[in-house]
Design a protein around this motif. Sequence first.
Motif, mmCIF file in Angstrom:
data_model
loop_
_atom_site.group_PDB
_atom_site.id
_atom_site.type_symbol
_atom_site.label_atom_id
_atom_site.label_comp_id
_atom_site.label_asym_id
_atom_site.label_seq_id
_atom_site.Cartn_x
_atom_site.Cartn_y
_atom_site.Cartn_z
ATOM 1 N N GLY A 247 0.799 -1.224 0.000
ATOM 2 C CA GLY A 247 0.000 0.000 0.000
ATOM 3 C C GLY A 247 0.828 1.268 0.000
ATOM 4 O O GLY A 247 0.282 2.368 -0.117
ATOM 5 N N GLY A 248 2.164 1.154 0.134
ATOM 6 C CA GLY A 248 3.032 2.322 0.152
ATOM 7 C C GLY A 248 3.076 3.041 -1.189
ATOM 8 O O GLY A 248 2.784 2.466 -2.238
ATOM 9 N N MET A 249 3.473 4.304 -1.155
ATOM 10 C CA MET A 249 3.461 5.156 -2.346
ATOM 11 C C MET A 249 4.858 5.399 -2.893
ATOM 12 O O MET A 249 5.793 5.677 -2.140
ATOM 13 N N LEU A 250 5.000 5.298 -4.196
ATOM 14 C CA LEU A 250 6.204 5.718 -4.912
ATOM 15 C C LEU A 250 5.835 6.940 -5.743
ATOM 16 O O LEU A 250 4.819 6.946 -6.439
ATOM 17 N N ALA A 251 6.652 7.984 -5.674
ATOM 18 C CA ALA A 251 6.425 9.185 -6.477
ATOM 19 C C ALA A 251 7.761 9.677 -7.000
ATOM 20 O O ALA A 251 8.780 9.659 -6.296
ATOM 21 N N CYS A 252 7.765 10.131 -8.263
ATOM 22 C CA CYS A 252 9.004 10.607 -8.854
ATOM 23 C C CYS A 252 8.725 11.794 -9.763
ATOM 24 O O CYS A 252 7.642 11.927 -10.337
ATOM 25 N N GLU A 253 9.705 12.656 -9.882
ATOM 26 C CA GLU A 253 9.633 13.762 -10.836
ATOM 27 C C GLU A 253 10.117 13.273 -12.191
ATOM 28 O O GLU A 253 11.011 12.426 -12.265
ATOM 29 N N VAL A 254 9.547 13.820 -13.265
ATOM 30 C CA VAL A 254 9.936 13.431 -14.618
ATOM 31 C C VAL A 254 10.167 14.669 -15.459
ATOM 32 O O VAL A 254 9.669 15.763 -15.158
ATOM 33 N N GLY A 255 10.928 14.492 -16.543
ATOM 34 C CA GLY A 255 11.174 15.580 -17.460
ATOM 35 C C GLY A 255 10.041 15.757 -18.446
ATOM 36 O O GLY A 255 9.132 14.923 -18.563
ATOM 37 N N MET A 256 10.088 16.866 -19.184
ATOM 38 C CA MET A 256 9.047 17.154 -20.155
ATOM 39 C C MET A 256 8.941 16.025 -21.183
ATOM 40 O O MET A 256 9.940 15.597 -21.748
ATOM 41 N N GLY A 257 7.721 15.524 -21.374
ATOM 42 C CA GLY A 257 7.480 14.487 -22.357
ATOM 43 C C GLY A 257 7.764 13.074 -21.885
ATOM 44 O O GLY A 257 7.612 12.123 -22.659
ATOM 45 N N GLN A 258 8.153 12.906 -20.611
ATOM 46 C CA GLN A 258 8.519 11.579 -20.115
ATOM 47 C C GLN A 258 7.416 10.911 -19.291
ATOM 48 O O GLN A 258 7.534 9.728 -18.960
ATOM 49 N N ARG A 285 4.607 16.348 -14.711
ATOM 50 C CA ARG A 285 5.861 16.530 -13.971
ATOM 51 C C ARG A 285 6.079 15.500 -12.881
ATOM 52 O O ARG A 285 7.210 15.238 -12.481
ATOM 53 N N MET A 286 5.014 14.896 -12.364
ATOM 54 C CA MET A 286 5.173 13.909 -11.294
ATOM 55 C C MET A 286 4.341 12.680 -11.629
ATOM 56 O O MET A 286 3.201 12.794 -12.092
ATOM 57 N N VAL A 287 4.922 11.512 -11.406
ATOM 58 C CA VAL A 287 4.205 10.249 -11.584
ATOM 59 C C VAL A 287 4.220 9.520 -10.250
ATOM 60 O O VAL A 287 5.265 9.440 -9.602
ATOM 61 N N ARG A 288 3.073 9.009 -9.845
ATOM 62 C CA ARG A 288 3.031 8.271 -8.589
ATOM 63 C C ARG A 288 2.158 7.030 -8.744
ATOM 64 O O ARG A 288 1.280 6.937 -9.588
ATOM 65 N N GLY A 289 2.459 6.032 -7.905
ATOM 66 C CA GLY A 289 1.682 4.802 -7.884
ATOM 67 C C GLY A 289 1.827 4.161 -6.518
ATOM 68 O O GLY A 289 2.591 4.644 -5.659
ATOM 69 N N PHE A 290 1.118 3.039 -6.306
ATOM 70 C CA PHE A 290 1.078 2.417 -4.988
ATOM 71 C C PHE A 290 1.383 0.936 -5.105
ATOM 72 O O PHE A 290 0.920 0.257 -6.037
ATOM 73 N N ARG A 291 2.155 0.429 -4.154
ATOM 74 C CA ARG A 291 2.404 -0.999 -4.105
ATOM 75 C C ARG A 291 1.109 -1.717 -3.710
ATOM 76 O O ARG A 291 0.348 -1.215 -2.870
ATOM 77 N N ALA A 292 0.886 -2.865 -4.311
ATOM 78 C CA ALA A 292 -0.336 -3.621 -4.012
ATOM 79 C C ALA A 292 -0.416 -3.936 -2.520
ATOM 80 O O ALA A 292 0.602 -4.219 -1.872
ATOM 81 N N SER A 293 -1.603 -3.876 -1.966
ATOM 82 C CA SER A 293 -1.813 -4.212 -0.555
ATOM 83 C C SER A 293 -1.599 -5.715 -0.350
ATOM 84 O O SER A 293 -1.703 -6.509 -1.285
ATOM 85 N N ALA A 294 -1.358 -6.083 0.893
ATOM 86 C CA ALA A 294 -1.053 -7.482 1.210
ATOM 87 C C ALA A 294 -2.199 -8.419 0.841
ATOM 88 O O ALA A 294 -1.978 -9.588 0.526
ATOM 89 N N ASP A 295 -3.438 -7.898 0.865
ATOM 90 C CA ASP A 295 -4.576 -8.776 0.589
ATOM 91 C C ASP A 295 -4.992 -8.786 -0.867
ATOM 92 O O ASP A 295 -6.056 -9.275 -1.214
ATOM 93 N N GLN A 296 -4.138 -8.221 -1.739
ATOM 94 C CA GLN A 296 -4.458 -8.190 -3.155
ATOM 95 C C GLN A 296 -3.606 -9.159 -3.930
ATOM 96 O O GLN A 296 -2.533 -9.531 -3.505
#
Length: 296
Positions: A247-258, A285-296
């Motif tokens: 369920g934790g979050m990953l977020a990163c900055e990206v360049g134009m067009g990426q 400019r920012m992409v984020r997603g979440f790790r699957a929860s333990a019950d998924q």
Amino acid sequence: MRGERMQDGMTARALYQDVRRRLAQAGKPAFDAAYLLEKHVHLRREELPLRGDRPVPEAVRAALWADVERRAAGEPLQYLLGEWEFMGLPFKVGPGVLIPRPETELLAEAAIDYLKSCRPGGAVTRLLELCAGSGCVAISAARATGCEAVCLDYSTDALAYLRANITLHGLEGRVRAVEGDMLLPPHGALSGPFDVLLCNPPYIRTGELPTLQAEVQREPVLALDGGEDGLRFYRALCTWVPVLHPGGMLACEVGMGQAEDVARLLADAGLQNVAVRNDYAGIGRMVRGFRASADQ
């Protein structure tokens, strides 16, 4: 002209006008003159009408003009000041570390919002930032949420500023600087688990580096060069997903067009609800997603 600048009894108001003209000749904005005046003369531009008639000592004028000429030659203003603001907080910067930028505040805001919501009841949250540089993102999040943070960077120059900023904000007990390479597998203190994983990696295509503005080219190439397609570090970032709590979050900055390419990489790495957030100019400019929860 130089003699007029250095004459005895020159006022702060006259000095500011001289500095502004010199920097304008070099194509630099007027606010650069105001920042340098404040650094050396300790007067803000808005104070000049009432307090600008005070004389400026020759030694102060000489130090100011040394910085003016360095700025005219293309040295970043932030390096000359030695400090820059991020999320309303001061951060020490200088040669060898990436300069904090307004669009990167999106990364800090995402981390703060998530950390405030992910552990109701006051449990301690943990954050890992890769390619941390000055530490502005992790430190801002730690101040706002009380989280613990580990900050990884490869550059010894950047680590010196990172450690100085940890001390500046009194976070030695909660924010840790670690020297290391995000292209290598996580180990030790980097193995997690963490609630949030952040990264503002080098993302400029190698072939585009010579086309960057002169000021940007003064920043460390280690913090800019993202490989042939600019995505080298995002591929490596995907291998760090296991350090996240379910369920934790990953977020990163990206360049134009990426943004679309990076979103696809994160989804292929198993992250869920991957989304792109635009910056103030409407650029993904920012992409984020979440790790699957333990019950998924």
